[in-house]
Design an enzyme around this catalytic site. Sequence first.
Site, PDB file in Angstrom:
ATOM      1  CG  HIS A 151     -17.779   7.860   0.365  1.00  0.00           C
ATOM      2  ND1 HIS A 151     -18.599   6.956  -0.229  1.00  0.00           N
ATOM      3  CD2 HIS A 151     -16.281   6.771   0.889  1.00  0.00           C
ATOM      4  CE1 HIS A 151     -17.249   5.937  -0.785  1.00  0.00           C
ATOM      5  NE2 HIS A 151     -16.598   6.048   0.071  1.00  0.00           N
ATOM      6  CG  MET A 163     -15.080  10.162  -6.673  1.00  0.00           C
ATOM      7  SD  MET A 163     -15.389   9.278  -7.460  1.00  0.00           S
ATOM      8  CE  MET A 163     -17.386   8.615  -6.889  1.00  0.00           C
TER       9      MET A 163
END
Length: 228
Positions: free
Chosen positions: A77, A48
């Site tokens: 991810h 992130m």
Amino acid sequence: MSRDHLAQLREAAPVILPSLLLCDFANLEREVERLLAAGVKALHLDVMDGIFVPNMTYGMPIVAAFRKLTDLPLDVHLMIEKPQQYIRQFHEAGADVITIHAEAVDDVASTLREIHSLGCGAGVAINPDTPVDVIFDALPEADLALMMSVNAGFGGQSFNPVALDKIREVRRINSDVLIEIDGGVNLDTIGRCTEAGADLLVVGSAIFGKPDYITAVRDLNSAAVAAS
Ligand SMILES: O=C(CO)[C@H](O)[C@H](O)COP(=O)(O)O
Ligand SMILES: [Co+2]
């Protein structure tokens, strides 16, 4: 990820992938040992950037650290803006599958092709508010479609069932792609995920919030298999 790795995950489905967002970062080696003892088959790493999502985690050095610690497939991810700029570096850090968010790129299919060109598995993710048809055209390029059941950004959120209908839709139009679900997957929700057709189940707090990973993974696995 090699085609073999992907085929193994498909063969083993439903597969639980621990999300290491909430692990003990002061002791990664021990965390990986505990997960291996629990029999996990792949790890899910959440990247992130504080821009695409309102939270920051880690980047390539931590992916590289996990690569040193295990041969398990690493499912990375990317919750970042402009993921195309970093795909090569995540590949070099050791990612096997790289998943980008459809909301973060202008052209999903070409980004997936770029990931493939490096020899990685390619995934596309969508947040709960993103309509599933946004990714339909790109699905032939995808190894994996990730339906978020929380807004990307934080672990420990409540499960949003909107992802379940999207799983059914993706499976209806594409019989090959691996379908992953991520966010709020726990003992109460995991059965609904596999019943809907999810192959890969990302689990964070329902493993790392428990004292015993072996019991947590075993119970989640039983619930997933029973409903599949
Ligand atoms: O991508 C993610 C958050 O954006 C994480 O993979 C996910 O939240 C896992 O944690 P939990 O199971 O606690 O929801
Ligand atoms: Co995730």
